[in-house]
Design a protein around this motif. Structure first.
Motif, PDB file in Angstrom:
ATOM      1  N   ILE A   1       7.844 -21.432   3.340  1.00 37.92           N
ATOM      2  CA  ILE A   1       8.742 -21.365   4.487  1.00 37.92           C
ATOM      3  C   ILE A   1      10.198 -21.397   4.023  1.00 37.92           C
ATOM      4  CG2 ILE A   1       8.750 -23.857   4.890  1.00 37.92           C
ATOM      5  CD1 ILE A   1       8.602 -23.189   7.922  1.00 37.92           C
ATOM      6  N   ALA A   2      11.014 -20.587   4.672  1.00 33.94           N
ATOM      7  CA  ALA A   2      12.458 -20.608   4.416  1.00 33.94           C
ATOM      8  C   ALA A   2      13.080 -21.557   5.427  1.00 33.94           C
ATOM      9  CB  ALA A   2      13.029 -19.204   4.562  1.00 33.94           C
ATOM     10  N   ILE A   3      13.853 -22.514   4.942  1.00 31.45           N
ATOM     11  CA  ILE A   3      14.426 -23.550   5.792  1.00 31.45           C
ATOM     12  C   ILE A   3      15.938 -23.406   5.801  1.00 31.45           C
ATOM     13  CG2 ILE A   3      14.671 -26.045   6.107  1.00 31.45           C
ATOM     14  CD1 ILE A   3      12.065 -26.336   4.473  1.00 31.45           C
ATOM     15  N   SER A   4      16.529 -23.474   6.989  1.00 27.12           N
ATOM     16  CA  SER A   4      17.989 -23.382   7.091  1.00 27.12           C
ATOM     17  C   SER A   4      18.456 -23.929   8.436  1.00 27.12           C
ATOM     18  CB  SER A   4      18.447 -21.929   6.948  1.00 27.12           C
ATOM     19  OG  SER A   4      18.008 -21.171   8.057  1.00 27.12           O
ATOM     20  N   PRO A   5      19.741 -24.287   8.502  1.00 22.37           N
ATOM     21  CA  PRO A   5      20.297 -24.616   9.815  1.00 22.37           C
ATOM     22  C   PRO A   5      20.294 -23.349  10.681  1.00 22.37           C
ATOM     23  CG  PRO A   5      21.696 -25.442   8.066  1.00 22.37           C
ATOM     24  CD  PRO A   5      20.680 -24.539   7.426  1.00 22.37           C
ATOM     25  N   TYR A   6      20.086 -23.513  11.949  1.00 20.11           N
ATOM     26  CA  TYR A   6      20.051 -22.397  12.893  1.00 20.11           C
ATOM     27  C   TYR A   6      21.473 -21.899  13.104  1.00 20.11           C
ATOM     28  CZ  TYR A   6      18.886 -19.860  17.211  1.00 20.11           C
ATOM     29  OH  TYR A   6      18.709 -18.901  18.168  1.00 20.11           O
ATOM     30  N   SER A   7      21.694 -20.615  12.941  1.00 16.17           N
ATOM     31  CA  SER A   7      23.050 -20.068  12.977  1.00 16.17           C
ATOM     32  C   SER A   7      23.754 -20.274  14.324  1.00 16.17           C
ATOM     33  CB  SER A   7      23.024 -18.584  12.630  1.00 16.17           C
ATOM     34  OG  SER A   7      22.229 -17.874  13.557  1.00 16.17           O
ATOM     35  N   LYS A   8      23.004 -20.399  15.403  1.00 17.36           N
ATOM     36  CA  LYS A   8      23.626 -20.596  16.713  1.00 17.36           C
ATOM     37  C   LYS A   8      23.868 -22.067  17.028  1.00 17.36           C
ATOM     38  CE  LYS A   8      21.752 -16.359  18.536  1.00 17.36           C
ATOM     39  NZ  LYS A   8      20.876 -15.716  19.498  1.00 17.36           N
TER      40      LYS A   8
ATOM     41  N   ALA B   1      22.304 -32.923  10.279  1.00 15.44           N
ATOM     42  CA  ALA B   1      21.434 -31.825   9.844  1.00 15.44           C
ATOM     43  C   ALA B   1      21.656 -31.540   8.362  1.00 15.44           C
ATOM     44  CB  ALA B   1      21.685 -30.576  10.677  1.00 15.44           C
ATOM     45  N   ASN B   2      22.908 -31.553   7.924  1.00 17.61           N
ATOM     46  CA  ASN B   2      23.209 -31.335   6.508  1.00 17.61           C
ATOM     47  C   ASN B   2      22.607 -32.438   5.650  1.00 17.61           C
ATOM     48  OD1 ASN B   2      24.632 -28.967   6.969  1.00 17.61           O
ATOM     49  ND2 ASN B   2      26.606 -30.005   7.117  1.00 17.61           N
ATOM     50  N   LYS B   3      22.668 -33.665   6.126  1.00 21.63           N
ATOM     51  CA  LYS B   3      22.079 -34.788   5.387  1.00 21.63           C
ATOM     52  C   LYS B   3      20.562 -34.615   5.287  1.00 21.63           C
ATOM     53  CE  LYS B   3      22.049 -39.519   4.532  1.00 21.63           C
ATOM     54  NZ  LYS B   3      22.513 -40.018   3.311  1.00 21.63           N
ATOM     55  N   ALA B   4      19.923 -34.182   6.368  1.00 23.14           N
ATOM     56  CA  ALA B   4      18.472 -33.957   6.347  1.00 23.14           C
ATOM     57  C   ALA B   4      18.117 -32.844   5.361  1.00 23.14           C
ATOM     58  CB  ALA B   4      17.972 -33.613   7.743  1.00 23.14           C
ATOM     59  N   MET B   5      18.930 -31.790   5.315  1.00 16.89           N
ATOM     60  CA  MET B   5      18.692 -30.708   4.349  1.00 16.89           C
ATOM     61  C   MET B   5      18.823 -31.232   2.916  1.00 16.89           C
ATOM     62  SD  MET B   5      17.851 -27.837   5.799  1.00 16.89           S
ATOM     63  CE  MET B   5      18.211 -26.648   4.517  1.00 16.89           C
TER      64      MET B   5
ATOM     65  N   MET C   1      24.157 -25.323  14.408  1.00 21.90           N
ATOM     66  CA  MET C   1      24.014 -25.823  13.044  1.00 21.90           C
ATOM     67  C   MET C   1      23.418 -27.230  12.970  1.00 21.90           C
ATOM     68  SD  MET C   1      24.913 -23.359  11.068  1.00 21.90           S
ATOM     69  CE  MET C   1      25.407 -24.006   9.489  1.00 21.90           C
ATOM     70  N   ALA C   2      23.212 -27.899  14.100  1.00 18.88           N
ATOM     71  CA  ALA C   2      22.577 -29.220  14.111  1.00 18.88           C
ATOM     72  C   ALA C   2      21.062 -29.106  14.231  1.00 18.88           C
ATOM     73  CB  ALA C   2      23.141 -30.069  15.246  1.00 18.88           C
ATOM     74  N   THR C   3      20.543 -27.875  14.313  1.00 22.10           N
ATOM     75  CA  THR C   3      19.106 -27.633  14.397  1.00 22.10           C
ATOM     76  C   THR C   3      18.646 -26.995  13.095  1.00 22.10           C
ATOM     77  OG1 THR C   3      19.196 -27.330  16.783  1.00 22.10           O
ATOM     78  CG2 THR C   3      17.296 -26.410  15.666  1.00 22.10           C
ATOM     79  N   ILE C   4      17.571 -27.525  12.527  1.00 23.63           N
ATOM     80  CA  ILE C   4      17.003 -26.969  11.302  1.00 23.63           C
ATOM     81  C   ILE C   4      15.773 -26.162  11.684  1.00 23.63           C
ATOM     82  CG2 ILE C   4      15.949 -27.498   9.077  1.00 23.63           C
ATOM     83  CD1 ILE C   4      17.695 -30.043   9.042  1.00 23.63           C
TER      84      ILE C   4
ATOM     85  N   ILE D   1      11.287 -24.559  14.992  1.00 24.32           N
ATOM     86  CA  ILE D   1      12.254 -25.660  14.944  1.00 24.32           C
ATOM     87  C   ILE D   1      11.613 -26.794  14.155  1.00 24.32           C
ATOM     88  CG2 ILE D   1      13.512 -27.389  16.285  1.00 24.32           C
ATOM     89  CD1 ILE D   1      13.702 -25.312  18.530  1.00 24.32           C
ATOM     90  N   LEU D   2      12.248 -27.140  13.039  1.00 25.98           N
ATOM     91  CA  LEU D   2      11.741 -28.217  12.199  1.00 25.98           C
ATOM     92  C   LEU D   2      12.353 -29.558  12.575  1.00 25.98           C
ATOM     93  CD1 LEU D   2      11.780 -26.399   8.750  1.00 25.98           C
ATOM     94  CD2 LEU D   2       9.846 -26.741  10.294  1.00 25.98           C
ATOM     95  N   ALA D   3      13.617 -29.524  13.020  1.00 29.28           N
ATOM     96  CA  ALA D   3      14.288 -30.771  13.387  1.00 29.28           C
ATOM     97  C   ALA D   3      15.535 -30.454  14.210  1.00 29.28           C
ATOM     98  CB  ALA D   3      14.676 -31.558  12.144  1.00 29.28           C
ATOM     99  N   GLU D   4      15.884 -31.393  15.079  1.00 31.62           N
ATOM    100  CA  GLU D   4      17.106 -31.270  15.868  1.00 31.62           C
ATOM    101  C   GLU D   4      17.893 -32.563  15.742  1.00 31.62           C
ATOM    102  OE1 GLU D   4      16.444 -28.562  19.586  1.00 31.62           O
ATOM    103  OE2 GLU D   4      14.799 -30.028  19.499  1.00 31.62           O
TER     104      GLU D   4
END
Length: 113
Positions: free
Chosen positions: A17-24, A56-60, A26-29, A46-49
């Motif tokens: 799986i490719a994981i990233s913040p959602y572009s619309k 979100a950056n800390k979770a990444m 950025m607090a949603t992974i 949606i993996l996390a909100e």
């Protein structure tokens, strides 16, 4: 390593799986599977909100660190196998459980970051 969504409903291998913040937002992974074509309606999971982009950056970052530890363990564990065989079963069980925890990451809840 296994990735588990914040709500526990998605459980997939990290490598799948490719994981990233959602572009619309950025607090949603989010996660997508390789080969997905979003223009054709393929799904984004949606993996996390989180309440903030910083969380979100800390979770990444937690995810990356967990993966690094997992890869390190893959190199080290075969070398410690002989030593674990010499240790009592109860201690070996504890070591196995501690190591196994490093092979799974469930995205934490917002209030846990």
């Amino acid at each position: 390593m296994r990735i588990i969504s914040q709500n526990g409903l998605l459980d997939v291998p990290y490598e799948s799986i490719a994981i990233s913040p959602y572009s619309k937002n950025m607090a949603t992974i989010v996660g997508t599977f390789p080969g997905n074509d979003l223009s054709k309606g393929d799904r984004v999971y949606i993996l996390a909100e989180y309440s903030t982009e910083e969380k979100a950056n800390k979770a990444m970052e937690m995810c990356r660190k967990q993966y690094s530890q997992c890869e390190f363990n893959k190199l080290v564990i075969p070398k410690t196998d002989e030593n674990l065989a010499k240790v009592s079963i109860s201690l070996t069980g504890n070591a196995v459980n501690q190591i196994a925890e490093k092979y799974v990451l469930q995205f934490p809840a917002d209030d846990e970051i």
